[in-house]
Design a protein around this motif. Structure first.
Motif, PDB file in Angstrom:
ATOM      1  N   UNK A   1       0.842  -1.200   0.000  1.00 28.54           N
ATOM      2  CA  UNK A   1       0.000   0.000   0.000  1.00 28.54           C
ATOM      3  C   UNK A   1       0.884   1.259   0.000  1.00 28.54           C
ATOM      4  N   UNK A   2       1.931   1.221   0.811  1.00 27.94           N
ATOM      5  CA  UNK A   2       2.824   2.378   0.889  1.00 27.94           C
ATOM      6  C   UNK A   2       3.634   2.551  -0.399  1.00 27.94           C
ATOM      7  N   UNK A   3       3.832   1.461  -1.118  1.00 28.02           N
ATOM      8  CA  UNK A   3       4.507   1.563  -2.410  1.00 28.02           C
ATOM      9  C   UNK A   3       3.613   2.229  -3.439  1.00 28.02           C
ATOM     10  N   UNK A   4       2.319   1.949  -3.378  1.00 25.25           N
ATOM     11  CA  UNK A   4       1.391   2.542  -4.339  1.00 25.25           C
ATOM     12  C   UNK A   4       0.027   1.929  -4.184  1.00 25.25           C
ATOM     13  N   UNK A   5      -0.987   2.762  -3.982  1.00 26.80           N
ATOM     14  CA  UNK A   5      -2.365   2.396  -3.646  1.00 26.80           C
ATOM     15  C   UNK A   5      -2.839   1.000  -3.988  1.00 26.80           C
ATOM     16  N   UNK A   6      -3.118   0.744  -5.291  1.00 25.91           N
ATOM     17  CA  UNK A   6      -3.742  -0.522  -5.680  1.00 25.91           C
ATOM     18  C   UNK A   6      -2.852  -1.725  -5.468  1.00 25.91           C
ATOM     19  N   UNK A   7      -1.541  -1.488  -5.336  1.00 25.99           N
ATOM     20  CA  UNK A   7      -0.615  -2.606  -5.154  1.00 25.99           C
ATOM     21  C   UNK A   7      -0.895  -3.361  -3.863  1.00 25.99           C
ATOM     22  N   UNK A   8      -1.675  -2.750  -2.970  1.00 28.35           N
ATOM     23  CA  UNK A   8      -2.054  -3.437  -1.731  1.00 28.35           C
ATOM     24  C   UNK A   8      -2.674  -4.809  -2.020  1.00 28.35           C
ATOM     25  N   UNK A   9      -3.360  -4.922  -3.161  1.00 31.02           N
ATOM     26  CA  UNK A   9      -4.007  -6.201  -3.506  1.00 31.02           C
ATOM     27  C   UNK A   9      -2.989  -7.333  -3.600  1.00 31.02           C
ATOM     28  N   UNK A  10      -1.777  -7.009  -4.079  1.00 27.70           N
ATOM     29  CA  UNK A  10      -0.752  -8.058  -4.179  1.00 27.70           C
ATOM     30  C   UNK A  10      -0.443  -8.586  -2.775  1.00 27.70           C
ATOM     31  N   UNK A  11      -0.372  -7.654  -1.815  1.00 23.97           N
ATOM     32  CA  UNK A  11      -0.109  -8.053  -0.432  1.00 23.97           C
ATOM     33  C   UNK A  11      -1.194  -8.971   0.100  1.00 23.97           C
ATOM     34  N   UNK A  12      -2.465  -8.606  -0.155  1.00 22.69           N
ATOM     35  CA  UNK A  12      -3.560  -9.463   0.330  1.00 22.69           C
ATOM     36  C   UNK A  12      -3.609 -10.797  -0.413  1.00 22.69           C
ATOM     37  N   UNK A  13      -3.199 -10.768  -1.687  1.00 21.17           N
ATOM     38  CA  UNK A  13      -3.111 -12.020  -2.445  1.00 21.17           C
ATOM     39  C   UNK A  13      -2.094 -12.932  -1.750  1.00 21.17           C
ATOM     40  N   UNK A  14      -0.942 -12.355  -1.378  1.00 28.72           N
ATOM     41  CA  UNK A  14       0.079 -13.142  -0.679  1.00 28.72           C
ATOM     42  C   UNK A  14      -0.435 -13.648   0.669  1.00 28.72           C
ATOM     43  N   UNK A  15      -1.211 -12.808   1.354  1.00 24.57           N
ATOM     44  CA  UNK A  15      -1.783 -13.225   2.646  1.00 24.57           C
ATOM     45  C   UNK A  15      -2.743 -14.403   2.434  1.00 24.57           C
ATOM     46  N   UNK A  16      -3.572 -14.309   1.401  1.00 27.25           N
ATOM     47  CA  UNK A  16      -4.528 -15.383   1.101  1.00 27.25           C
ATOM     48  C   UNK A  16      -3.816 -16.688   0.777  1.00 27.25           C
ATOM     49  N   UNK A  17      -2.765 -16.582  -0.045  1.00 27.71           N
ATOM     50  CA  UNK A  17      -1.992 -17.780  -0.403  1.00 27.71           C
ATOM     51  C   UNK A  17      -1.374 -18.390   0.861  1.00 27.71           C
ATOM     52  N   UNK A  18      -0.847 -17.526   1.715  1.00 29.92           N
ATOM     53  CA  UNK A  18      -0.236 -18.019   2.955  1.00 29.92           C
ATOM     54  C   UNK A  18      -1.279 -18.711   3.825  1.00 29.92           C
ATOM     55  N   UNK A  19      -2.475 -18.144   3.881  1.00 36.48           N
ATOM     56  CA  UNK A  19      -3.567 -18.753   4.668  1.00 36.48           C
ATOM     57  C   UNK A  19      -3.825 -20.177   4.157  1.00 36.48           C
ATOM     58  N   UNK A  20      -4.008 -20.290   2.843  1.00 37.81           N
ATOM     59  CA  UNK A  20      -4.357 -21.596   2.256  1.00 37.81           C
ATOM     60  C   UNK A  20      -3.223 -22.597   2.469  1.00 37.81           C
ATOM     61  N   UNK A  21      -1.986 -22.156   2.209  1.00 35.96           N
ATOM     62  CA  UNK A  21      -0.866 -23.093   2.342  1.00 35.96           C
ATOM     63  C   UNK A  21      -0.702 -23.525   3.799  1.00 35.96           C
ATOM     64  N   UNK A  22      -0.820 -22.567   4.730  1.00 35.04           N
ATOM     65  CA  UNK A  22      -0.630 -22.912   6.146  1.00 35.04           C
ATOM     66  C   UNK A  22      -1.621 -23.978   6.594  1.00 35.04           C
ATOM     67  N   UNK A  23      -2.889 -23.857   6.164  1.00 36.28           N
ATOM     68  CA  UNK A  23      -3.897 -24.784   6.693  1.00 36.28           C
ATOM     69  C   UNK A  23      -3.676 -26.222   6.227  1.00 36.28           C
ATOM     70  N   UNK A  24      -3.045 -26.411   5.049  1.00 37.96           N
ATOM     71  CA  UNK A  24      -2.771 -27.812   4.674  1.00 37.96           C
ATOM     72  C   UNK A  24      -1.345 -28.248   5.008  1.00 37.96           C
ATOM     73  N   UNK A  25      -0.419 -27.287   5.034  1.00 38.28           N
ATOM     74  CA  UNK A  25       0.983 -27.622   5.331  1.00 38.28           C
ATOM     75  C   UNK A  25       1.098 -28.217   6.740  1.00 38.28           C
ATOM     76  N   UNK A  26       0.312 -27.654   7.662  1.00 37.45           N
ATOM     77  CA  UNK A  26       0.326 -28.148   9.048  1.00 37.45           C
ATOM     78  C   UNK A  26      -0.070 -29.623   9.107  1.00 37.45           C
TER      79      UNK A  26
END
Lengths: 51, 513
Positions: B77-102
């Protein structure tokens, strides 16, 4: 084990582990800068000496 | 600022970052990818991929987190407004991977015990799927249900309790501390395993299979893509982990010097794992009277079928098995906590949650999702399809979006390069910008497009197309939609602007308000 396999194993070990050694040596030549006065080296700033 | 929310020094950070990078993939993916990709000749595309994509991208993500001082969404977000979506995309991917990786770590925990008694008997494959995981057969395996298998659910619950306690203790007191214990222990265990494996009859044949170079592989584009893929997945780049970790570093931290150490430690460990795994496979091949190529495998098949078979054949196999599965658990847990941290820090930043609230609320919710969906009689197919799509579309896609956005959209590589040079000993310049701005977009773009075409044309394995559409494509596209929705939610007042570009004290992730 064929000679080519032995050579490539040595090449891989030298390049990868050598790279690790080089990276660690490089890092050790650039010690961490202390941001605050930290006499007991616990990462927390301490009060500076009074004199 | 909470003290436990910052690494006390670069040593703690380096161990945490190695803990994140060294995971199950180093042990069960690299050896097979190298063997398939030209054996000894694979070192060429592998090192080229490390130098031209792995290390440059690692530096880039370190610079984002360290310069913009936030979780993945806040830094973007601090890099540039809409780019925040990339961060949330990464958060979502991390959520999904964590729940099965465990879940895979939970299996490994059980297999420590199974090794002691060689509980899998004569048929480790049938034992895994039938007796241990109790998977429904045929079409029933594709009806996602909630029929729990206690033998998996109980260790999984314990893994989550442990992980959340680590998060509750914080970045330094939890994650860095366990990494500084687990990583040396993991290396020590693997050294014992490798020495034992090398003394087995047939071990040399295994090494011969792994290292004999097939130079013609270097003219095969697929081998180069496999090398870039291995580097990309193995170094844990694209998840948002490195942004999250570097945001918790002191201002004057040698980012590139630390990054080189992390990258070569990761590669050094997977080379060690390759030697151990193939020496062991050489023993199995000789004992079965077949070629090493006939027993070589990767992933779940290697760890939970081939290795149990070997353990049953080997003198003193029980001890070897206990060490091997303990190594998997140690490697897995340090990676799991790094993935979960991406989610927790992001939610803390955006919604102003306290550490306790995020750990026990958000982390607890992840644990519940993990416990409901995967230790069930239908969990294995779901894990398989989510893993394939989260990696090949999620991680590759988010990596591609990152480099294109930074280099060609926001054009901020100069700012990040300057930041790296300001605090680091190993300087970056035009070459680094070329790698991040040109080489990695081309490679990641090729990987992404070829995966999309292949999945559309061929589906995924033997799975019904409706199942793949719902859980594979559905999860991949769903994460993008959720990322956009979370981006549209306004930030609390003053959070986005509250970062200092100078050398002074700066707000930390999760503690902005």
């Amino acid at each position: 084990m064929g000679i080519s396999a032995v050579i490539m194993m040595i090449v891989a070990l030298v390049l990868v582990w050598g790279g690790l050694v080089a990276a660690v040596v490089h890092l050790s030549h650039h010690p961490e800068e202390v941001e605050a006065y930290d006499i007991d080296d616990d990462g927390r700033p301490d009060a500076p000496p009074s004199t | 600022m909470s003290e436990r929310q910052q690494f006390t020094g670069r040593r703690a950070f380096i161990f945490a970052a190695i803990g994140s990078a060294v995971g199950l993939g180093n042990i069960w993916r690299f050896p097979y990818v190298a063997y398939e990709g030209g054996g000894g000749a694979f070192i060429v595309p592998y090192l080229v991929a490390l130098m031209t994509a792995g290390i440059p991208l690692l530096f880039m993500y370190y610079a984002i987190g360290h310069r913009f001082r936030g979780s993945a969404p806040l830094s973007w977000r601090r890099l540039g407004g809409g780019a925040e979506s990339i961060g949330w995309w990464q958060v979502g991917i991390s959520f999904v991977i964590a729940v099965y990786y465990a879940v895979i770590i939970a299996w490994a925990v059980r297999y420590i015990g199974f090794s002691a008694t060689e509980a899998w008997g004569e048929e480790p494959g049938a034992f895994l799927i039938g007796q241990f995981l109790q998977q429904a057969e045929g079409d029933a395996g594709f009806d996602v249900g909630l029929s729990l298998v206690p033998g998996v659910a109980i260790p999984l619950a314990l893994i989550w309790v442990f992980a959340l306690l680590v998060h509750w203790r914080g970045i330094q007191g939890g994650i860095a501390r366990i990494s500084m214990i687990f990583i040396p222990l993991l290396v020590a265990i693997f050294l014992v395993l490798v020495v034992r494996a090398l003394t087995l009859p047939g071990a040399i044949d295994g090494l011969d299979a792994l290292f004999t170079p097939d130079w013609s592989a270097l003219t095969d584009a697929d081998v180069w893509v496999a090398a870039y893929g291995q580097i990309f997945f193995s170094l844990s780049i694209g998840f948002g982990i490195m942004i999250t970790y570097s945001a918790h570093l002191k201002r004057k931290t040698n980012l590139t010097g630390s990054g080189l150490t992390v990258a070569f430690s990761n590669s050094g460990f997977e080379l060690l794992a390759g030697i151990g795994v193939f020496a062991t496979l050489g023993f199995m091949a000789q004992a079965s009277g077949v070629a090493v190529g006939d027993v070589a495998d990767a992933g779940i098949g290697l760890a939970f079928v081939a290795f149990p078979t070997i353990i049953s054949t080997m003198p003193g196999g029980a001890f070897f098995g206990v060490l091997f599965f303990t190594a998997l658990v140690l490697a897995g847990i340090t990676s799991l906590v790094s993935i979960v941290e991406v989610v927790l820090t992001a939610i803390e930043d955006k919604f102003g949650l306290s550490r306790n609230a995020s750990v026990f609320g958000v982390g607890g919710a992840m644990a519940i999702v993990s416990l409901l969906l995967f230790p069930t009689t239908t969990g294995l197919n779901l894990l398989d399809v989510l893993d394939a799509f989260a990696n090949n579309f999620g991680i590759v896609g988010a990596g591609l979006a990152s480099v294109i956005t930074l280099a060609w959209g926001l054009r901020r590589l100069g700012v990040l390069g300057d930041h790296l040079n300001e605090v680091s000993s190993f300087k970056v310049g035009l070459l680094w910008k070329l790698m991040v701005g040109l080489v990695t977009p081309l490679i990641l773009g090729f990987m992404f497009v070829s995966q999309v075409i292949s999945r559309i044309q061929d589906g995924y394995g033997e799975m019904p197309s409706g199942y793949v559409a719902l859980y594979g494509w559905g999860s991949a596209i769903g994460l993008l939609v959720i990322a956009v929705i979370l981006t549209l939610i306004p930030w609390r007042k003053g959070v986005v602007a509250a970062h200092d570009t100078g050398q002074g004290s700066t707000p930390q992730p999760g503690k902005e308000a």
